[in-house]
Scaffold this active site. Structure first.
Site, PDB file in Angstrom:
ATOM      1  N   GLU A   8       0.839  -1.199   0.000  1.00  0.00           N
ATOM      2  CA  GLU A   8       0.000   0.000   0.000  1.00  0.00           C
ATOM      3  C   GLU A   8       0.879   1.256   0.000  1.00  0.00           C
ATOM      4  OE1 GLU A   8      -2.420  -0.167   3.489  1.00  0.00           O
ATOM      5  OE2 GLU A   8      -0.752  -0.026   4.882  1.00  0.00           O
ATOM      6  N   ARG A  58     -12.826  -6.642  16.729  1.00  0.00           N
ATOM      7  CA  ARG A  58     -12.771  -7.068  18.122  1.00  0.00           C
ATOM      8  C   ARG A  58     -12.763  -5.828  19.019  1.00  0.00           C
ATOM      9  NH1 ARG A  58      -7.527  -5.680  19.293  1.00  0.00           N
ATOM     10  NH2 ARG A  58      -6.014  -5.835  17.572  1.00  0.00           N
TER      11      ARG A  58
END
Length: 300
Positions: A42, A134
């Protein structure tokens, strides 16, 4: 690293000649840490701010965001101090970040508490980097400023219950800061410092929360993450939160192992940190100065 987290499996390649060695090094670390050496490439945003948005998504199509957390204070791409709200995010930018996070969660048909993470450049442009599906270490700062128990909400969502509020019901109150207390030696390249806790005194008082399993006589294992406690404070504003955290760290006593308590304390007196003028390069650029003893009156 595709299966990465906690700063593992990340390398920077400044030119085409560094790509091969960086790729091999990152893949090897990722394979050892996660059992999966797959990588993706990226664009590098140099010295960004690390901003993340907490979201809640139920099984009935309802998704809300709970504002942003500033997570730019890091060592080795691992967070050590987080705060909410960010000093560099105004209401307009908060709306854009929150909207992007909610749209991402809806597009993935996500159901749970979760965090959409971004890096942001100096012009306020932000870029998606990952989603943590999470509860995160730094979730208490969001709980402090919103008054919402994220663990309770996660359990409710898992039970199939709908969210009890919409986006218009979310309110932000004051400022919260979290310091991660690690069993490590900042003066020795943050080497882990396992051992036995010979004495422990935890801070308390109004607006102070400590999450830990420490007790006098416990043994810190070398086989797990070095974090041993989290100190979270809430204030009516950022300055009050900083002063409250300073006092809390002064009260936090642990003997028998080395920790980063002193480093965290010095960060709270740094002028750039106090102004909210920092990014992910802050610790790298200031570490030697932060580790040099300075008289408190000079820091004020």
């Amino acid at each position: 690293a595709r299966a990465g987290g906690g700063g593992r499996g990340i390398r920077i390649a400044q030119d085409e000649f560094q790509v091969k060695s960086a790729f091999e090094s990152a893949a090897g670390e990722a394979l050892a840490a996660f059992g999966d050496g797959t990588l993706y490439i990226e664009k590098l945003i140099a010295n960004p701010r690390h901003i993340e948005v907490q979201i809640l998504a139920d099984c009935h199509g309802n998704v809300v965001h709970l504002g942003e957390r500033e997570c730019s204070l890091q060592r080795r791409s691992q967070k050590i101090l987080e705060e909410s709200p960010s000093r560099r995010v105004d209401s307009a930018l908060r709306h854009k970040l929150g909207d992007a996070a909610v749209r991402a969660a809806k597009a993935a048909e996500y159901r749970n508490a979760g965090t959409i993470e971004f890096v942001m450049d100096g012009d306020g442009n932000f870029y998606f980097i990952e989603m943590n599906t999470r509860i995160q270490v730094e979730h208490p700062v969001t709980e402090m400023v919103t008054g919402i128990d994220l663990i309770r909400e996660q359990i409710r969502i898992a039970s199939g219950m709908p969210l009890e509020y919409g986006q218009e019901d979310i309110r932000f109150n004051g400022h919260a800061i979290e310091c991660r207390i690690n069993a490590e030696d900042p003066e020795n390249n943050f080497a882990p410092c396992p051992g036995t806790v010979e004495f422990l005194h935890l801070p308390g008082s109004y607006g102070v929360r400590v999450d830990t399993a420490l007790y006098t006589g416990c043994t810190i294992s070398p086989y797990y993450d070095s974090m041993i406690a989290k100190v979270i404070v809430h204030g009516r504003n950022r300055n009050e939160a900083i002063y409250r955290m300073r006092r809390a760290l002064e009260e936090f006593l642990v003997k028998g192992i080395k920790t980063n308590l002193g480093l965290q304390y010095m960060i709270l007196y740094n002028p750039d940190f106090m102004r909210g003028n920092y990014d992910t390069s802050f610790l790298e650029n200031n570490l030697s100065r932060l580790l040099t003893p300075i008289k408190k009156e000079m820091m004020l």
